[in-house]
Design a protein around this motif. Structure first.
Motif, PDB file in Angstrom:
ATOM      1  N   VAL A 105       0.906  -1.235  -0.084  1.00 51.82           N
ATOM      2  CA  VAL A 105       0.096   0.116   0.055  1.00 51.82           C
ATOM      3  C   VAL A 105       0.937   1.428  -0.024  1.00 51.82           C
ATOM      4  N   THR A 106       0.479   2.211  -0.677  1.00 49.53           N
ATOM      5  CA  THR A 106       1.086   3.392  -0.822  1.00 49.53           C
ATOM      6  C   THR A 106       0.186   4.708  -0.061  1.00 49.53           C
ATOM      7  N   GLY A 107       0.496   5.513   0.723  1.00 48.66           N
ATOM      8  CA  GLY A 107      -0.294   6.276   1.066  1.00 48.66           C
ATOM      9  C   GLY A 107      -0.831   6.079   2.577  1.00 48.66           C
ATOM     10  N   ARG A 108      -1.825   7.105   2.916  1.00 43.77           N
ATOM     11  CA  ARG A 108      -2.420   6.895   4.461  1.00 43.77           C
ATOM     12  C   ARG A 108      -3.797   7.205   4.521  1.00 43.77           C
ATOM     13  N   SER A 109      -4.397   7.142   3.307  1.00 45.98           N
ATOM     14  CA  SER A 109      -5.855   7.450   3.371  1.00 45.98           C
ATOM     15  C   SER A 109      -6.744   6.343   4.123  1.00 45.98           C
ATOM     16  N   MET A 110      -5.847   5.173   4.376  1.00 45.78           N
ATOM     17  CA  MET A 110      -6.664   4.274   4.977  1.00 45.78           C
ATOM     18  C   MET A 110      -6.283   3.910   6.224  1.00 45.78           C
ATOM     19  N   ALA A 111      -5.464   4.605   7.152  1.00 46.48           N
ATOM     20  CA  ALA A 111      -4.827   4.620   8.461  1.00 46.48           C
ATOM     21  C   ALA A 111      -5.780   4.452   9.439  1.00 46.48           C
ATOM     22  N   GLY A 112      -7.089   5.066   9.279  1.00 43.73           N
ATOM     23  CA  GLY A 112      -8.313   4.741  10.423  1.00 43.73           C
ATOM     24  C   GLY A 112      -8.693   3.382  10.205  1.00 43.73           C
ATOM     25  N   ALA A 113      -8.189   2.643   9.327  1.00 45.06           N
ATOM     26  CA  ALA A 113      -8.658   1.209   9.207  1.00 45.06           C
ATOM     27  C   ALA A 113      -7.529   0.476   9.621  1.00 45.06           C
ATOM     28  N   GLY A 114      -6.468   1.018  10.024  1.00 43.78           N
ATOM     29  CA  GLY A 114      -5.144   0.123  10.547  1.00 43.78           C
ATOM     30  C   GLY A 114      -4.290  -0.270   9.467  1.00 43.78           C
ATOM     31  N   ILE A 115      -4.368   0.519   8.111  1.00 49.57           N
ATOM     32  CA  ILE A 115      -3.690   0.230   7.104  1.00 49.57           C
ATOM     33  C   ILE A 115      -2.668   1.406   6.689  1.00 49.57           C
ATOM     34  N   ASP A 116      -1.448   1.303   6.853  1.00 50.84           N
ATOM     35  CA  ASP A 116      -0.437   2.393   6.755  1.00 50.84           C
ATOM     36  C   ASP A 116       0.282   2.419   5.720  1.00 50.84           C
ATOM     37  N   ASP A 117       1.048   3.415   5.128  1.00 45.95           N
ATOM     38  CA  ASP A 117       1.825   3.380   4.005  1.00 45.95           C
ATOM     39  C   ASP A 117       2.862   2.441   4.476  1.00 45.95           C
ATOM     40  N   GLY A 118       3.218   1.662   3.305  1.00 48.41           N
ATOM     41  CA  GLY A 118       4.114   0.506   3.195  1.00 48.41           C
ATOM     42  C   GLY A 118       3.496  -0.760   3.690  1.00 48.41           C
ATOM     43  N   ASP A 119       2.390  -1.020   4.101  1.00 47.90           N
ATOM     44  CA  ASP A 119       1.928  -2.228   4.827  1.00 47.90           C
ATOM     45  C   ASP A 119       1.528  -3.117   3.420  1.00 47.90           C
ATOM     46  N   GLU A 120       1.689  -4.225   3.437  1.00 48.92           N
ATOM     47  CA  GLU A 120       1.250  -5.186   2.460  1.00 48.92           C
ATOM     48  C   GLU A 120      -0.060  -6.004   2.982  1.00 48.92           C
ATOM     49  N   LEU A 121      -0.851  -5.786   1.938  1.00 47.62           N
ATOM     50  CA  LEU A 121      -2.317  -6.468   1.846  1.00 47.62           C
ATOM     51  C   LEU A 121      -2.391  -7.977   1.566  1.00 47.62           C
ATOM     52  N   ILE A 122      -2.799  -8.740   2.103  1.00 47.78           N
ATOM     53  CA  ILE A 122      -3.479  -9.967   1.529  1.00 47.78           C
ATOM     54  C   ILE A 122      -4.773  -9.882   1.026  1.00 47.78           C
ATOM     55  N   TRP A 161     -11.584  -5.556  -7.426  1.00 45.09           N
ATOM     56  CA  TRP A 161     -10.468  -6.483  -7.791  1.00 45.09           C
ATOM     57  C   TRP A 161     -10.352  -7.561  -6.900  1.00 45.09           C
ATOM     58  N   GLY A 162     -10.562  -7.324  -5.488  1.00 44.44           N
ATOM     59  CA  GLY A 162     -10.237  -8.282  -4.388  1.00 44.44           C
ATOM     60  C   GLY A 162     -10.600  -7.902  -3.081  1.00 44.44           C
ATOM     61  N   VAL A 163     -10.951  -8.512  -2.093  1.00 44.61           N
ATOM     62  CA  VAL A 163     -11.303  -8.368  -0.874  1.00 44.61           C
ATOM     63  C   VAL A 163      -9.917  -8.335   0.183  1.00 44.61           C
ATOM     64  N   ALA A 164      -9.360  -7.253   0.663  1.00 42.82           N
ATOM     65  CA  ALA A 164      -8.236  -7.413   1.665  1.00 42.82           C
ATOM     66  C   ALA A 164      -8.732  -8.200   3.092  1.00 42.82           C
ATOM     67  N   THR A 165      -8.017  -9.224   3.352  1.00 42.30           N
ATOM     68  CA  THR A 165      -8.228 -10.097   4.303  1.00 42.30           C
ATOM     69  C   THR A 165      -7.253  -9.928   5.470  1.00 42.30           C
ATOM     70  N   ARG A 166      -6.217  -9.620   5.383  1.00 46.35           N
ATOM     71  CA  ARG A 166      -4.821  -9.140   6.409  1.00 46.35           C
ATOM     72  C   ARG A 166      -4.252  -8.006   5.829  1.00 46.35           C
ATOM     73  N   SER A 167      -3.877  -7.090   6.865  1.00 45.24           N
ATOM     74  CA  SER A 167      -2.738  -6.521   6.650  1.00 45.24           C
ATOM     75  C   SER A 167      -1.522  -6.798   7.405  1.00 45.24           C
ATOM     76  N   LEU A 168      -0.415  -6.679   6.723  1.00 40.15           N
ATOM     77  CA  LEU A 168       0.793  -7.058   7.297  1.00 40.15           C
ATOM     78  C   LEU A 168       1.762  -5.602   7.755  1.00 40.15           C
ATOM     79  N   HIS A 169       1.881  -5.464   9.007  1.00 39.28           N
ATOM     80  CA  HIS A 169       2.898  -4.083   9.338  1.00 39.28           C
ATOM     81  C   HIS A 169       4.281  -4.593   9.642  1.00 39.28           C
ATOM     82  N   ARG A 170       5.122  -3.864   8.934  1.00 41.82           N
ATOM     83  CA  ARG A 170       6.497  -3.948   9.421  1.00 41.82           C
ATOM     84  C   ARG A 170       6.688  -3.347  10.711  1.00 41.82           C
ATOM     85  N   LEU A 171       7.487  -4.016  11.558  1.00 43.46           N
ATOM     86  CA  LEU A 171       7.748  -3.443  13.038  1.00 43.46           C
ATOM     87  C   LEU A 171       9.120  -2.834  13.146  1.00 43.46           C
TER      88      LEU A 171
END
Length: 130
Positions: A46-63, A120-130
């Motif tokens: 993911v690029t950008g922060r427009s979904m940060a309120g859903a726990g998806i941040d810039d650089g996260d990987e979505l399954i 295009w698809g449904v996101a089932t997980r968001s993977l964050h880098r720690l």
């Protein structure tokens, strides 16, 4: 002359045995834990922060599962007016509604109704880098 160790002689451990050793059940298969259908699942960064309120941040990987049908309030990857974006989806009697979930106040929530929309698809997980 000191005795050399051989593969047939066990070597004594120095320290304490791991308490987790009794519970070891083989390796971890992340496919089994994170993916329901391997043939229709992709990982997207993911690029950008427009979904940060859903726990998806810039650089996260979505399954993302392409075979899964979206439900009301699913996080989806959509092609909206020719652009691939991640949004929350509401299924309403008037048609689908997409919106972002920003955390920062400088990014207003946006709602899109109408236009050309392809899920295009449904996101089932968001993977964050720690």
């Amino acid at each position: 002359m000191a005795a050399e160790s051989s593969p047939l002689r066990p070597r004594p451990a120095t320290g304490f045995a791991s308490p987790a050793g009794d519970y070891y059940d083989g390796g971890i298969d992340l496919n089994r834990h994170l993916i329901a259908d391997r043939t229709s699942t992709f990982v997207m960064r993911v690029t950008g922060r427009s979904m940060a309120g859903a726990g998806i941040d810039d650089g996260d990987e979505l399954i993302v599962e392409r075979a899964r049908s979206p439900r009301d309030r699913s996080v989806v990857v959509v092609v909206h007016d020719g652009e691939l974006v991640v949004r929350r989806l509401a299924l309403t009697p008037d048609g689908p509604v997409l919106w972002t979930e920003p955390r920062p106040p400088e990014l207003p929530a946006s709602t899109h109704v109408g236009g050309e929309l392809e899920v295009w698809g449904v996101a089932t997980r968001s993977l964050h880098r720690l």
